[in-house]
Design an enzyme around this catalytic site. Structure first.
Site: not given
Length: 239
Positions: A66, A187
């Site tokens: 990042k 998830r």
């Protein structure tokens, strides 16, 4: 979708600072995932050696550092990342248009317009909420900021974005079908949410249009990680 196609979409997050773990996961999941994400913890602890270890076992790497700095610094760091042979790496879209455009320019110059690592812009972190943005003085909603940043990244020549699954349809509409979308906050049905707020199951994210799914703890913390990864592939194939 075939199992192999599903596998290519799964990026396993190497959330570790131990070099020995890198080889373990590279061997354990070699036929279960398409790529490995090396983040700040692992890269700070082990450096490029972690990238080379994954590549030694035939794996692809998403270098998740990042970058966010002045344009020239990010551009030069990006060239070094691409020279390592990673498949994906990222920077923060909040760094602005000039930072992103200069990075693309530097990469195209280095690789003479040929094959190179794909650059992704991080929009809004999946742990962020409207309250998080307000604390930073940003009055826009999360979806609005995600679209603004994705559109800016596209304009700068960036290859895609990292964004929550919930924003996939908005990004697709704003940036088109050829813009890569990598989604953390995924998830499987058998896993807990942990600290990510804007989530979907793998099947939901793929159906929504995600190109790659970043999954860590549901695999890494499972009693049988290989079996957990296989369950995830099954969810994706079943749709």
């Amino acid at each position: 979708m075939t199992r192999d196609q599903a596998r290519e979409k799964v990026i396993f997050a190497l959330d570790t600072g131990e070099f020995a773990h890198v080889q373990y996961w590279a061997e354990t999941l070699s036929d279960k995932v398409g790529m490995y994400k090396i983040g700040k913890q692992l890269f700070t602890a082990c450096g490029p050696a972690a990238v080379r270890m994954i590549q030694k076992f035939g794996g692809e790497v998403f270098l998740d550092l990042k970058f966010h700095d002045i344009p020239n610094t990010v551009a030069m760091a990006s060239v070094e990342a691409a020279r390592m042979g990673v498949k994906l790496f990222n920077l923060h879209a909040l760094g602005g248009y000039e930072m992103m455009a200069k990075t693309v320019e530097a990469l195209d110059k280095e690789f003479k317009g040929g094959d190179r690592a794909k650059v992704l812009a991080v929009t809004i972190l999946t742990s962020s909420t409207e309250e998080t943005l307000k604390d930073l003085g940003i009055e826009h909603t999360v979806p609005d900021m995600v679209v603004r940043l994705a559109t800016l990244a596209r304009k700068a020549g960036i290859d895609g974005v990292v964004a929550s699954p919930r924003e996939i349809p908005l990004i697709r509409e704003a940036c088109g079908s050829d813009f890569l979308i990598v989604t953390p906050g995924v998830r499987p049905s058998f896993a807990a949410l942990n600290d990510q707020k804007r989530v979907m199951t793998p099947a939901e994210a793929v159906k929504a249009g995600s190109d790659y799914l970043v999954i860590g703890r549901p695999i890494g913390d499972a009693p049988d990680p290989a079996a957990a990864a296989e369950l995830i592939l099954g969810e994706i194939v079943a749709g």
